[in-house]
Design a protein around this motif. Structure first.
Motif, PDB file in Angstrom:
ATOM      1  N   LYS A 369      59.222  40.469  87.895  1.00 23.53           N
ATOM      2  CA  LYS A 369      58.026  39.735  87.497  1.00 23.53           C
ATOM      3  C   LYS A 369      57.886  39.862  85.979  1.00 23.53           C
ATOM      4  O   LYS A 369      58.038  40.956  85.424  1.00 23.53           O
ATOM      5  N   ILE A 370      57.610  38.747  85.341  1.00 24.97           N
ATOM      6  CA  ILE A 370      57.309  38.754  83.916  1.00 24.97           C
ATOM      7  C   ILE A 370      55.795  38.709  83.793  1.00 24.97           C
ATOM      8  O   ILE A 370      55.152  37.764  84.248  1.00 24.97           O
ATOM      9  N   ASP A 371      55.223  39.754  83.213  1.00 23.50           N
ATOM     10  CA  ASP A 371      53.772  39.884  83.135  1.00 23.50           C
ATOM     11  C   ASP A 371      53.255  39.224  81.860  1.00 23.50           C
ATOM     12  O   ASP A 371      53.522  39.689  80.748  1.00 23.50           O
ATOM     13  N   LEU A 372      52.524  38.139  82.034  1.00 23.48           N
ATOM     14  CA  LEU A 372      51.969  37.413  80.896  1.00 23.48           C
ATOM     15  C   LEU A 372      50.582  37.958  80.587  1.00 23.48           C
ATOM     16  O   LEU A 372      49.594  37.590  81.235  1.00 23.48           O
ATOM     17  N   ASP A 373      50.512  38.850  79.585  1.00 21.24           N
ATOM     18  CA  ASP A 373      49.238  39.449  79.199  1.00 21.24           C
ATOM     19  C   ASP A 373      48.699  38.800  77.929  1.00 21.24           C
ATOM     20  O   ASP A 373      48.016  39.422  77.125  1.00 21.24           O
ATOM     21  N   PHE A 374      49.038  37.511  77.752  1.00 24.39           N
ATOM     22  CA  PHE A 374      48.602  36.747  76.588  1.00 24.39           C
ATOM     23  C   PHE A 374      48.273  35.330  77.042  1.00 24.39           C
ATOM     24  O   PHE A 374      48.772  34.854  78.065  1.00 24.39           O
ATOM     25  N   ALA A 375      47.437  34.655  76.267  1.00 26.40           N
ATOM     26  CA  ALA A 375      47.060  33.278  76.609  1.00 26.40           C
ATOM     27  C   ALA A 375      48.203  32.321  76.297  1.00 26.40           C
ATOM     28  O   ALA A 375      48.981  32.550  75.378  1.00 26.40           O
ATOM     29  N   GLY A 376      48.298  31.251  77.064  1.00 30.70           N
ATOM     30  CA  GLY A 376      49.321  30.244  76.804  1.00 30.70           C
ATOM     31  C   GLY A 376      50.714  30.726  77.155  1.00 30.70           C
ATOM     32  O   GLY A 376      50.910  31.568  78.042  1.00 30.70           O
ATOM     33  N   HIS A 377      51.695  30.220  76.403  1.00 33.08           N
ATOM     34  CA  HIS A 377      53.089  30.552  76.682  1.00 33.08           C
ATOM     35  C   HIS A 377      53.794  31.161  75.477  1.00 33.08           C
ATOM     36  O   HIS A 377      55.015  31.237  75.443  1.00 33.08           O
ATOM     37  N   SER A 378      53.034  31.590  74.479  1.00 39.93           N
ATOM     38  CA  SER A 378      53.644  32.078  73.245  1.00 39.93           C
ATOM     39  C   SER A 378      53.072  33.431  72.852  1.00 39.93           C
ATOM     40  O   SER A 378      51.864  33.668  72.958  1.00 39.93           O
ATOM     41  N   THR A 379      53.945  34.331  72.417  1.00 44.42           N
ATOM     42  CA  THR A 379      53.503  35.650  71.981  1.00 44.42           C
ATOM     43  C   THR A 379      54.406  36.158  70.875  1.00 44.42           C
ATOM     44  O   THR A 379      55.581  35.764  70.792  1.00 44.42           O
ATOM     45  N   TYR A 380      53.877  37.015  70.031  1.00 46.40           N
ATOM     46  CA  TYR A 380      54.711  37.671  69.027  1.00 46.40           C
ATOM     47  C   TYR A 380      54.970  39.123  69.401  1.00 46.40           C
ATOM     48  O   TYR A 380      55.583  39.873  68.653  1.00 46.40           O
ATOM     49  N   GLU A 381      54.497  39.511  70.570  1.00 38.09           N
ATOM     50  CA  GLU A 381      54.744  40.867  71.070  1.00 38.09           C
ATOM     51  C   GLU A 381      55.954  40.842  71.997  1.00 38.09           C
ATOM     52  O   GLU A 381      56.408  39.780  72.433  1.00 38.09           O
ATOM     53  N   ALA A 382      56.472  42.031  72.308  1.00 31.15           N
ATOM     54  CA  ALA A 382      57.556  42.124  73.286  1.00 31.15           C
ATOM     55  C   ALA A 382      57.053  41.651  74.642  1.00 31.15           C
ATOM     56  O   ALA A 382      55.868  41.806  74.976  1.00 31.15           O
ATOM     57  N   LEU A 383      57.941  41.080  75.415  1.00 37.36           N
ATOM     58  CA  LEU A 383      57.602  40.558  76.739  1.00 37.36           C
ATOM     59  C   LEU A 383      57.664  41.706  77.749  1.00 37.36           C
ATOM     60  O   LEU A 383      58.676  42.412  77.845  1.00 37.36           O
ATOM     61  N   ASN A 384      56.584  41.902  78.483  1.00 37.67           N
ATOM     62  CA  ASN A 384      56.547  42.955  79.502  1.00 37.67           C
ATOM     63  C   ASN A 384      57.029  42.414  80.836  1.00 37.67           C
ATOM     64  O   ASN A 384      56.646  41.313  81.245  1.00 37.67           O
ATOM     65  N   MET A 385      57.859  43.198  81.517  1.00 42.44           N
ATOM     66  CA  MET A 385      58.354  42.753  82.807  1.00 42.44           C
ATOM     67  C   MET A 385      58.602  43.936  83.730  1.00 42.44           C
ATOM     68  O   MET A 385      58.806  45.071  83.292  1.00 42.44           O
ATOM     69  N   ARG A 386      58.539  43.652  85.026  1.00 39.59           N
ATOM     70  CA  ARG A 386      58.827  44.646  86.048  1.00 39.59           C
ATOM     71  C   ARG A 386      60.118  44.269  86.762  1.00 39.59           C
ATOM     72  O   ARG A 386      60.314  43.098  87.103  1.00 39.59           O
ATOM     73  N   VAL A 387      60.972  45.227  86.986  1.00 40.55           N
ATOM     74  CA  VAL A 387      62.239  45.001  87.677  1.00 40.55           C
ATOM     75  C   VAL A 387      62.411  46.074  88.745  1.00 40.55           C
ATOM     76  O   VAL A 387      62.188  47.261  88.480  1.00 40.55           O
ATOM     77  N   GLU A 388      62.814  45.646  89.932  1.00 42.29           N
ATOM     78  CA  GLU A 388      63.035  46.603  91.018  1.00 42.29           C
ATOM     79  C   GLU A 388      64.366  47.312  90.881  1.00 42.29           C
ATOM     80  O   GLU A 388      65.393  46.692  90.609  1.00 42.29           O
ATOM     81  N   ILE A 389      64.362  48.611  91.091  1.00 40.84           N
ATOM     82  CA  ILE A 389      65.601  49.380  91.182  1.00 40.84           C
ATOM     83  C   ILE A 389      66.001  49.486  92.650  1.00 40.84           C
ATOM     84  O   ILE A 389      65.157  49.664  93.528  1.00 40.84           O
ATOM     85  N   SER A 390      67.281  49.306  92.910  1.00 39.96           N
ATOM     86  CA  SER A 390      67.758  49.375  94.289  1.00 39.96           C
ATOM     87  C   SER A 390      67.733  50.805  94.804  1.00 39.96           C
ATOM     88  O   SER A 390      67.930  51.766  94.052  1.00 39.96           O
ATOM     89  N   ASN A 391      67.466  50.968  96.093  1.00 39.97           N
ATOM     90  CA  ASN A 391      67.474  52.302  96.710  1.00 39.97           C
ATOM     91  C   ASN A 391      68.834  52.962  96.611  1.00 39.97           C
ATOM     92  O   ASN A 391      68.947  54.198  96.682  1.00 39.97           O
ATOM     93  N   THR A 392      69.886  52.157  96.448  1.00 36.82           N
ATOM     94  CA  THR A 392      71.241  52.715  96.413  1.00 36.82           C
ATOM     95  C   THR A 392      71.727  53.014  94.994  1.00 36.82           C
ATOM     96  O   THR A 392      72.823  53.530  94.813  1.00 36.82           O
ATOM     97  N   SER A 393      70.916  52.682  93.995  1.00 37.19           N
ATOM     98  CA  SER A 393      71.356  52.887  92.608  1.00 37.19           C
ATOM     99  C   SER A 393      71.444  54.364  92.268  1.00 37.19           C
ATOM    100  O   SER A 393      70.600  55.180  92.661  1.00 37.19           O
ATOM    101  N   LYS A 394      72.466  54.725  91.518  1.00 31.68           N
ATOM    102  CA  LYS A 394      72.658  56.094  91.054  1.00 31.68           C
ATOM    103  C   LYS A 394      72.079  56.302  89.656  1.00 31.68           C
ATOM    104  O   LYS A 394      72.067  57.424  89.145  1.00 31.68           O
ATOM    105  N   LYS A 395      71.613  55.219  89.031  1.00 31.44           N
ATOM    106  CA  LYS A 395      71.073  55.310  87.673  1.00 31.44           C
ATOM    107  C   LYS A 395      69.615  55.762  87.705  1.00 31.44           C
ATOM    108  O   LYS A 395      68.882  55.507  88.668  1.00 31.44           O
TER     109      LYS A 395
END
Length: 443
Positions: A369-395
């Motif tokens: 999920k890309i979390d849009l914590d700003f109005a519209g579609h433009s930002t000068y900040e880093a884009l915040n996002m959530r990514v799932e880690i797999s249950n089988t990942s060793k990392k």
């Protein structure tokens, strides 16, 4: 209105005469593409004779960006739709989009002249004048058409261009403005706002004390939005005007004039514009108050002509005339029909980010999920996002986040902050289209 108040006399020509010119140019362009473009020879088979005037254009099918991408893949390097000899191509630009392969846009010397004529009209309408010193702060990298091509437009107008580009960074751009004292600047609204807000920290003085008094903005929504325009004008103590265009037709061809109540069409003699209902695809009249999607047909294009090309811009016609004397109608843009984001002046599509994340399966599940914590579609900040880690990942979550952030930065030139969440934390789309964007409150 005297001709000294516009860049090109066609801008004040009676609109009936412009239409008459377009009628003749359309027939020449259609004959050209049917004779020289294998793409259009097949697409318009049996249809060419059905178009004897501009009113008949609706007899021809639309051209889509997906078709052009397929054309490029079918016959590299410039596709089935190319119509000029490759030896006559003098420049190849790339669209700024990042979904899939880029769309390459070729131009002959004549095409460059056509682009420059439109672009010079735009910057002149935006208030720029020959001999002005102009800071160019659009992105220059990855063949972005708003970079080099806008510089060529400005040079055609006769200004002195300072082409540092967005990649130069905040301190260098502000330092150069402070030292060189340009009177004008062109950039995205988010870049203009960012530089203005950072001036006190970087230079020890507010942006309004600098030399910039004319600002042309484009490349993203904002310039025509009153609150955003007001913020930029107050930060810089400058006049801010909006413009719009696209890579497929040579960068820019709509512009606000002194009235700043809509963008004039500036593509007379180069592009014919239609308005359609984006749902029914039926043609709409170009008349005050009518809203729809813009469709473009090139009229003088040699290298890569496009007929009835859907860009996806949704607009409303705001006026059919203007006190400035230009006879071209005016529009207000509402945005593209897609979900493009602009992060620090760089265009990025959610699907492109998804593509990078998928390359880390099986360490990730591929859900994000890309979390849009700003109005519209433009930002000068880093884009915040959530990514799932797999249950089988060793990392570890930290290592995976760093890998993802680096890969997205390297491939897409976009800074993101990845928050790793456990498998199953992100709702599955099921039968519905996956929604990668989510509006959230700023932490």
């Amino acid at each position: 209105m005297s001709l000294s108040d516009v860049f090109d006399s066609i801008e004040v020509q009676p609109w009936s005469e412009v239409v008459e010119l377009h009628e003749a140019l359309l027939q020449e362009q259609l004959d050209y593409v049917v004779a020289r473009s294998d793409f259009y020879k097949a697409k318009f088979a049996g249809l060419r004779t059905s178009v004897s005037s501009l009113a008949d254009l609706a007899n021809l099918p639309f051209t889509s960006k997906d078709e052009i991408r397929e054309s490029l893949l079918a016959r590299p390097p410039l596709g089935l739709h190319v119509a000029a000899d490759l030896g006559d191509v003098v420049q190849i630009q790339s669209s700024s989009g990042t979904t899939g392969m880029p769309t390459f846009v070729a131009a002959t010397a004549q095409d460059i002249d056509t682009w420059n004529s439109m672009g010079a009209r735009v910057f002149y309408a935006n208030g720029f004048r020959p001999k002005d010193w102009v800071m160019h702060a659009y992105a220059m990298g990855r063949g972005f058409v708003g970079g080099l091509v806008n510089i060529e437009h400005l040079q055609h107008l006769g200004v002195c261009v300072i082409p540092l580009g967005a990649e130069s960074g905040t301190e260098r751009l502000l330092g150069a403005i402070d030292h060189l004292k340009p009177v004008a600047m062109c950039a995205t609204p988010s870049m203009v706002s960012h530089l203005g807000s950072m001036a006190p920290e970087v230079l020890g003085k507010p942006a309004r004390e600098l030399s910039i008094r004319k600002i042309s903005v484009g490349g993203e929504p904002g310039g025509g939005i009153p609150a955003i325009r007001q913020q930029m004008e107050e930060l810089w103590g400058a006049d801010v005007r909006d413009m719009m265009g696209g890579a497929d037709f040579g960068s820019t061809y709509w512009a606000e004039c002194d009235e700043k109540d809509g963008m004039h069409v500036c593509s007379q003699g180069a592009l014919h514009v239609e308005l359609i209902d984006p749902d029914t695809l039926e043609s709409l009249p170009i008349a005050e108050g009518v809203s729809g999607e813009l469709v473009y047909t090139t009229l003088r294009r040699q290298a890569t002509p496009l007929i009835r090309y859907r860009m996806g811009d949704i607009v409303t016609v705001t006026a059919m005339d203007c006190s400035c004397g230009r006879t071209g109608y005016k529009i207000k843009a509402h945005g593209r029909a897609d979900d493009m984001l602009i992060v620090r002046g760089v265009n990025v599509f959610p699907a492109a980010i998804k593509d990078v994340v998928m390359q880390f399966v099986p360490d990730t599940t591929g859900y994000l999920k890309i979390d849009l914590d700003f109005a519209g579609h433009s930002t000068y900040e880093a884009l915040n996002m959530r990514v799932e880690i797999s249950n089988t990942s060793k990392k570890s979550a930290k290592d995976l986040a760093l890998l993802l952030e680096g890969a997205i930065r390297d491939k897409l030139t976009v800074k993101v902050v990845v928050n790793i969440v456990p498998e199953g934390a992100i709702e599955r789309p099921g039968a519905q289209k996956e929604k990668l964007l989510e509006r959230v409150s700023k932490a």
